[in-house]
Design a protein around this motif. Structure first.
Motif, PDB file in Angstrom:
ATOM      1  N   ASP A  88      -6.106  -9.141  14.853  1.00 37.07           N
ATOM      2  CA  ASP A  88      -6.610  -9.686  16.117  1.00 37.07           C
ATOM      3  C   ASP A  88      -7.327 -11.016  15.907  1.00 37.07           C
ATOM      4  OD1 ASP A  88      -7.285  -9.374  19.017  1.00 37.07           O
ATOM      5  OD2 ASP A  88      -9.326  -9.318  18.216  1.00 37.07           O
ATOM      6  N   GLU A  89      -8.092 -11.136  14.809  1.00 33.40           N
ATOM      7  CA  GLU A  89      -8.910 -12.328  14.573  1.00 33.40           C
ATOM      8  C   GLU A  89      -8.128 -13.452  13.896  1.00 33.40           C
ATOM      9  OE1 GLU A  89     -12.532 -14.454  14.833  1.00 33.40           O
ATOM     10  OE2 GLU A  89     -11.933 -12.522  15.686  1.00 33.40           O
ATOM     11  N   PHE A  90      -7.204 -13.092  12.993  1.00 37.34           N
ATOM     12  CA  PHE A  90      -6.497 -14.098  12.197  1.00 37.34           C
ATOM     13  C   PHE A  90      -4.985 -13.858  12.233  1.00 37.34           C
ATOM     14  CE2 PHE A  90     -10.658 -13.555   9.979  1.00 37.34           C
ATOM     15  CZ  PHE A  90     -11.169 -14.840  10.160  1.00 37.34           C
ATOM     16  N   PRO A  91      -4.365 -13.890  13.403  1.00 34.62           N
ATOM     17  CA  PRO A  91      -2.918 -13.590  13.474  1.00 34.62           C
ATOM     18  C   PRO A  91      -2.075 -14.573  12.672  1.00 34.62           C
ATOM     19  CG  PRO A  91      -3.703 -14.539  15.550  1.00 34.62           C
ATOM     20  CD  PRO A  91      -4.917 -14.216  14.733  1.00 34.62           C
ATOM     21  N   GLU A  92      -2.590 -15.791  12.449  1.00 33.39           N
ATOM     22  CA  GLU A  92      -1.819 -16.792  11.720  1.00 33.39           C
ATOM     23  C   GLU A  92      -1.620 -16.424  10.252  1.00 33.39           C
ATOM     24  OE1 GLU A  92      -6.170 -18.268  11.560  1.00 33.39           O
ATOM     25  OE2 GLU A  92      -4.861 -17.061  12.859  1.00 33.39           O
ATOM     26  N   HIS A  93      -2.393 -15.463   9.767  1.00 28.24           N
ATOM     27  CA  HIS A  93      -2.299 -15.073   8.349  1.00 28.24           C
ATOM     28  C   HIS A  93      -1.659 -13.689   8.176  1.00 28.24           C
ATOM     29  CE1 HIS A  93      -4.539 -18.519   6.974  1.00 28.24           C
ATOM     30  NE2 HIS A  93      -5.539 -18.257   7.789  1.00 28.24           N
ATOM     31  N   LYS A  94      -1.004 -13.193   9.201  1.00 25.95           N
ATOM     32  CA  LYS A  94      -0.514 -11.816   9.160  1.00 25.95           C
ATOM     33  C   LYS A  94       0.439 -11.554   7.993  1.00 25.95           C
ATOM     34  CE  LYS A  94       3.292 -12.667  12.412  1.00 25.95           C
ATOM     35  NZ  LYS A  94       3.881 -12.273  13.722  1.00 25.95           N
ATOM     36  N   ASP A  95       1.175 -12.590   7.556  1.00 22.44           N
ATOM     37  CA  ASP A  95       2.129 -12.368   6.467  1.00 22.44           C
ATOM     38  C   ASP A  95       1.454 -12.174   5.117  1.00 22.44           C
ATOM     39  OD1 ASP A  95       4.194 -12.596   8.266  1.00 22.44           O
ATOM     40  OD2 ASP A  95       4.605 -14.704   7.838  1.00 22.44           O
ATOM     41  N   ARG A  96       0.159 -12.497   5.036  1.00 22.33           N
ATOM     42  CA  ARG A  96      -0.582 -12.271   3.787  1.00 22.33           C
ATOM     43  C   ARG A  96      -1.183 -10.868   3.732  1.00 22.33           C
ATOM     44  NH1 ARG A  96      -1.420 -17.793   2.322  1.00 22.33           N
ATOM     45  NH2 ARG A  96      -1.442 -19.114   4.190  1.00 22.33           N
ATOM     46  N   PHE A  97      -1.194 -10.157   4.843  1.00 20.16           N
ATOM     47  CA  PHE A  97      -1.945  -8.909   4.965  1.00 20.16           C
ATOM     48  C   PHE A  97      -1.104  -7.721   4.488  1.00 20.16           C
ATOM     49  CE2 PHE A  97      -4.328 -10.803   8.872  1.00 20.16           C
ATOM     50  CZ  PHE A  97      -5.041 -11.625   8.028  1.00 20.16           C
ATOM     51  N   VAL A  98      -1.733  -6.863   3.680  1.00 23.94           N
ATOM     52  CA  VAL A  98      -1.076  -5.652   3.190  1.00 23.94           C
ATOM     53  C   VAL A  98      -2.076  -4.496   3.238  1.00 23.94           C
ATOM     54  CG1 VAL A  98       0.253  -4.587   1.335  1.00 23.94           C
ATOM     55  CG2 VAL A  98       0.235  -7.093   1.569  1.00 23.94           C
ATOM     56  N   VAL A  99      -1.738  -3.431   3.940  1.00 23.25           N
ATOM     57  CA  VAL A  99      -2.571  -2.226   3.931  1.00 23.25           C
ATOM     58  C   VAL A  99      -2.226  -1.432   2.679  1.00 23.25           C
ATOM     59  CG1 VAL A  99      -3.227  -0.109   5.127  1.00 23.25           C
ATOM     60  CG2 VAL A  99      -2.681  -2.169   6.449  1.00 23.25           C
ATOM     61  N   THR A 100      -3.163  -1.368   1.759  1.00 25.55           N
ATOM     62  CA  THR A 100      -2.923  -0.698   0.477  1.00 25.55           C
ATOM     63  C   THR A 100      -3.810   0.528   0.269  1.00 25.55           C
ATOM     64  OG1 THR A 100      -4.547  -2.135  -0.605  1.00 25.55           O
ATOM     65  CG2 THR A 100      -2.228  -2.853  -0.641  1.00 25.55           C
ATOM     66  N   GLY A 101      -4.959   0.572   0.956  1.00 24.15           N
ATOM     67  CA  GLY A 101      -6.024   1.468   0.541  1.00 24.15           C
ATOM     68  C   GLY A 101      -6.866   0.774  -0.516  1.00 24.15           C
ATOM     69  N   ASN A 102      -7.949   1.414  -0.903  1.00 25.56           N
ATOM     70  CA  ASN A 102      -8.854   0.850  -1.902  1.00 25.56           C
ATOM     71  C   ASN A 102      -8.740   1.650  -3.195  1.00 25.56           C
ATOM     72  OD1 ASN A 102     -11.190   0.191  -3.498  1.00 25.56           O
ATOM     73  ND2 ASN A 102     -12.162  -0.613  -1.663  1.00 25.56           N
ATOM     74  N   PRO A 103      -8.491   0.976  -4.329  1.00 25.10           N
ATOM     75  CA  PRO A 103      -8.358   1.714  -5.594  1.00 25.10           C
ATOM     76  C   PRO A 103      -9.566   2.564  -5.952  1.00 25.10           C
ATOM     77  CG  PRO A 103      -7.544  -0.525  -5.860  1.00 25.10           C
ATOM     78  CD  PRO A 103      -8.196  -0.461  -4.505  1.00 25.10           C
ATOM     79  N   ARG A 104     -10.736   2.258  -5.395  1.00 26.30           N
ATOM     80  CA  ARG A 104     -11.897   3.115  -5.656  1.00 26.30           C
ATOM     81  C   ARG A 104     -11.597   4.551  -5.257  1.00 26.30           C
ATOM     82  NH1 ARG A 104     -17.108   0.355  -2.953  1.00 26.30           N
ATOM     83  NH2 ARG A 104     -18.055   2.294  -3.674  1.00 26.30           N
ATOM     84  N   PHE A 105     -10.828   4.709  -4.177  1.00 24.39           N
ATOM     85  CA  PHE A 105     -10.550   6.049  -3.686  1.00 24.39           C
ATOM     86  C   PHE A 105      -9.401   6.722  -4.431  1.00 24.39           C
ATOM     87  CE2 PHE A 105     -13.041   4.055  -0.414  1.00 24.39           C
ATOM     88  CZ  PHE A 105     -13.891   5.073  -0.018  1.00 24.39           C
ATOM     89  N   ASP A 106      -8.610   5.945  -5.174  1.00 25.39           N
ATOM     90  CA  ASP A 106      -7.613   6.566  -6.052  1.00 25.39           C
ATOM     91  C   ASP A 106      -8.277   7.464  -7.082  1.00 25.39           C
ATOM     92  OD1 ASP A 106      -5.512   5.288  -4.812  1.00 25.39           O
ATOM     93  OD2 ASP A 106      -5.251   3.755  -6.361  1.00 25.39           O
ATOM     94  N   LEU A 107      -9.493   7.110  -7.487  1.00 27.01           N
ATOM     95  CA  LEU A 107     -10.183   7.869  -8.531  1.00 27.01           C
ATOM     96  C   LEU A 107     -10.738   9.189  -8.041  1.00 27.01           C
ATOM     97  CD1 LEU A 107     -12.263   5.053 -10.262  1.00 27.01           C
ATOM     98  CD2 LEU A 107      -9.984   5.879 -10.852  1.00 27.01           C
ATOM     99  N   LEU A 108     -10.653   9.431  -6.722  1.00 25.32           N
ATOM    100  CA  LEU A 108     -11.351  10.574  -6.144  1.00 25.32           C
ATOM    101  C   LEU A 108     -10.437  11.764  -5.871  1.00 25.32           C
ATOM    102  CD1 LEU A 108     -13.662   8.627  -3.663  1.00 25.32           C
ATOM    103  CD2 LEU A 108     -13.991   9.119  -6.093  1.00 25.32           C
ATOM    104  N   SER A 109      -9.152  11.649  -6.205  1.00 22.81           N
ATOM    105  CA  SER A 109      -8.263  12.796  -6.063  1.00 22.81           C
ATOM    106  C   SER A 109      -8.632  13.847  -7.102  1.00 22.81           C
ATOM    107  CB  SER A 109      -6.810  12.373  -6.249  1.00 22.81           C
ATOM    108  OG  SER A 109      -6.593  11.964  -7.590  1.00 22.81           O
TER     109      SER A 109
END
Length: 441
Positions: free
Chosen positions: A121-142
Motif C-alpha cells: 500500500d505504501e510503496f507499490p513502485e517497489h512491489k517486484d522487490r518484495f518477497v514474503v518469506t517468514g523470518n528465519p528466527r522462527f525457523d529455529l522454533l519448530s
C-alpha cells in the motif's frame, strides 16, 4: 573451488547468529562462501571483499547508508527488518523506511502477510522487490529445531531446578545507552524518531511512561512470584538493550531470584514452566514453541498496541489474574498452551509466516539464487587489498556481540543437530569477529 559470496553482518549474536545458521548451512551446500561477522567492521570493509550479496537486518537510516555503500562496492543487497518483528501498528512497521532505501535493494523479505500488505500500500513502485518469506528466527522454533537446545536446557534445569522466566523489554525506560537524552540521540541518529517532531515526541514521552511505570511493577512482581511459588526459582533476563546493572542492583541479595543474561534466549524459554514478559518478542516466540506465556502490563497507554507480542499472548493487569495463569501453566502445561493458541493463533499467522523444515530460510535462499551471483576462486579479498580496517566497539556493542570462532562453531554444532545434518564445514578466521564458512575438501 569457486564460490559465490554471501555476507551476513551481525549486530546482536544472541538474537541473530543462530537464526542465520540454517541459511549458512544450506548456502554452503549450494556453493556459497558465507562471511559472518560484526556488522560495523564487515560493512566498513565491503569495498575490499569480493563481490557477492550483503544481507542486511534493518531498514533505518544507517542500514540504508550501508545498502548504498554495498552497492557502490559492487555487491547485491537484500534485507529483512528484524526490528519490525516486534511491531503490529502500521506507523511503526513503516517507521524509518524510505523509498530510497528500498530502491537500493534487490530483494526485501517480509515476515508475514500483514507487513507485506502495508508495504504494498505504501510503496507499490517497489512491489517486484518484495518477497514474503517468514523470518528465519522462527525457523529455529519448530519442535525438530528446538531439540538442538536440549543439552542447554538440561544444563539450565540442572543449575536452577524448576523456574519461572521473566523477560523484560524496557530499552527506553532502562536504556543501556545511559540516559533518556542518549536514547533519543540514538533514535535520531538512525532515523527512527526525532524529538522535535510532535508525533515522535508523543511516542518518546508515552514510551518512557509506559516502560518506567511497568518496570517498577515488574520488580514488585518478581518478588511476589517468588513468595507465591516457593517451589520455583525466578530468573529475570534483561533485554539486550537495557542497563543490566539496574536489575542486578534492584534484586541483589533476594533469595531464589536470579538476574541472568547468558547465550540465546531459546533454551531459557524451553526450560521454563512459564514465560512472563511485556511487549517482548520472546513472548511471540514462546507461543510458537509451545511454552506457556503471559504478558504482565499493569499500566497501559497507546504504546502497548504497537507491539505484536501483547496481541498474540494473554495480557494481565493485576497479580491475582497473573498468578492464576502461572498456576494453570504449572499444573497442565499442554492445556495452557492449547488455550493460548486457540485464542491467538489466527492473529499470529497473519503477522508471522510459519513453515516447516526451515521454511523462511528456504524461501530466502531461493530468492538469493535468483540473483545469479558470480562465483570466484581463491582469496576472500580483491586483488592486493587484504588489510582490514576495524571499528572499535564500545562496551554496549561488545556486550551484544559474541562472535569468536569458538562461539560460531559451538552454535553451528547445536543448529546442525537440530537440522539433522553434519556440521563439517570449514570455518576460517578472517579476524577476531569475522569468519568465512564454506564447504570443500
Amino acid at each position: 573451488m569457486k564460490y559465490k559470496r554471501l555476507y551476513l553482518p551481525i549486530e546482536e549474536s544472541a538474537r541473530e547468529l543462530n537464526a542465520r545458521l540454517p541459511l549458512v548451512f544450506r548456502a554452503a551446500a549450494r556453493g556459497y562462501m558465507v562471511i559472518v561477522g560484526d556488522q560495523w567492521s564487515m560493512v566498513r570493509n565491503l569495498n575490499k571483499f569480493m563481490p557477492g550479496v550483503v544481507f542486511l537486518k534493518g531498514s533505518n537510516t544507517v542500514q540504508s547508508n550501508w545498502a548504498g555503500h554495498a552497492r557502490d562496492s559492487g555487491h547485491r543487497v537484500v534485507a529483512i527488518d528484524e526490528e519490525v518483528t516486534a511491531m503490529a501498528d502500521r506507523r511503526f512497521v513503516l517507521q524509518g523506511v524510505t523509498s530510497q532505501f528500498l530502491g537500493r535493494l534487490d530483494k526485501f523479505f517480509f515476515q508475514g502477510p500483514h507487513q507485506h500488505r502495508i508495504f504494498l500500500d505504501e510503496f507499490p513502485e517497489h512491489k517486484d522487490r518484495f518477497v514474503v518469506t517468514g523470518n528465519p528466527r522462527f525457523d529455529l522454533l519448530s519442535s525438530s529445531m528446538t531439540r538442538s537446545f536440549e543439552p542447554d536446557v538440561a544444563r539450565i534445569r540442572g543449575r536452577f531446578g524448576r523456574y519461572i522466566l521473566v523477560n523484560t523489554n524496557f530499552g527506553a525506560g532502562n536504556t543501556g545507552h545511559g540516559s533518556r537524552e542518549e536514547f533519543v540521540a540514538v533514535c535520531e541518529r538512525v532515523g527512527y524518531a526525532k524529538w522535535d517532531d510532535p508525533e515522535d515526541r508523543a511516542w518518546f514521552e508515552a514510551t518512557f511512561s509506559f516502560e518506567e511505570q511497568n518496570m517498577m511493577r515488574f520488580q514488585e512482581m518478581v518478588l511476589a512470584l517468588r513468595d507465591r511459588f516457593p517451589g520455583h526459582q525466578i530468573i529475570l533476563r534483561p533485554h539486550p538493550s537495557e542497563d543490566h546493572s539496574y536489575w542486578h542492583r534492584a534484586l541483589a541479595g533476594q533469595d531464589r531470584v536470579h538476574v541472568v543474561f547468558e547465550g540465546a534466549a531459546t533454551p531459557w524459554m524451553l526450560g521454563a514452566d512459564i514465560l512472563i514478559h511485556n511487549t517482548c518478542t520472546t513472548g511471540t516466540e514462546a507461543m510458537v514453541m509451545g511454552v506457556p506465556v503471559a504478558a504482565f502490563a499493569p499500566y497501559t497507554n497507546w504504546v502497548e498496541s504497537i507491539f505484536l507480542s501483547n496481541l498474540v499472548t494473554p495480557v494481565f493487569r493485576d497479580l491475582g489474574q497473573l498468578f492464576k495463569a502461572v498456576e494453570a501453566a504449572i499444573d497442565d502445561r499442554a492445556s495452557a498452551v492449547s488455550a493460548i493458541k486457540e485464542e491467538f493463533g489466527d492473529t499470529l499467522s497473519d503477522h508471522i509466516a510459519l513453515g516447516e523444515n526451515c521454511g523462511a530460510t528456504t524461501a530466502i535462499l531461493s530468492a538469493l539464487d535468483e540473483l545469479d551471483l558470480p562465483a570466484f576462486e581463491g582469496s576472500l579479498f580483491r586483488a592486493g587489498d587484504n588489510k582490514l580496517t576495524f571499528v572499535k566497539l564500545d562496551e554496549y556493542r561488545m556486550r551484544k556481540l559474541q562472535l569468536s570462532r569458538s562461539d560460531v562453531m559451538q552454535n553451528m554444532q547445536n543448529i546442525a543437530r537440530g537440522m539433522g545434518i553434519s556440521a563439517k564445514l570449514h570455518v576460517h578466521r578472517v579476524s577476531g569477529s569475522i569468519h568465512a564458512i564454506y564447504a570443500g575438501e
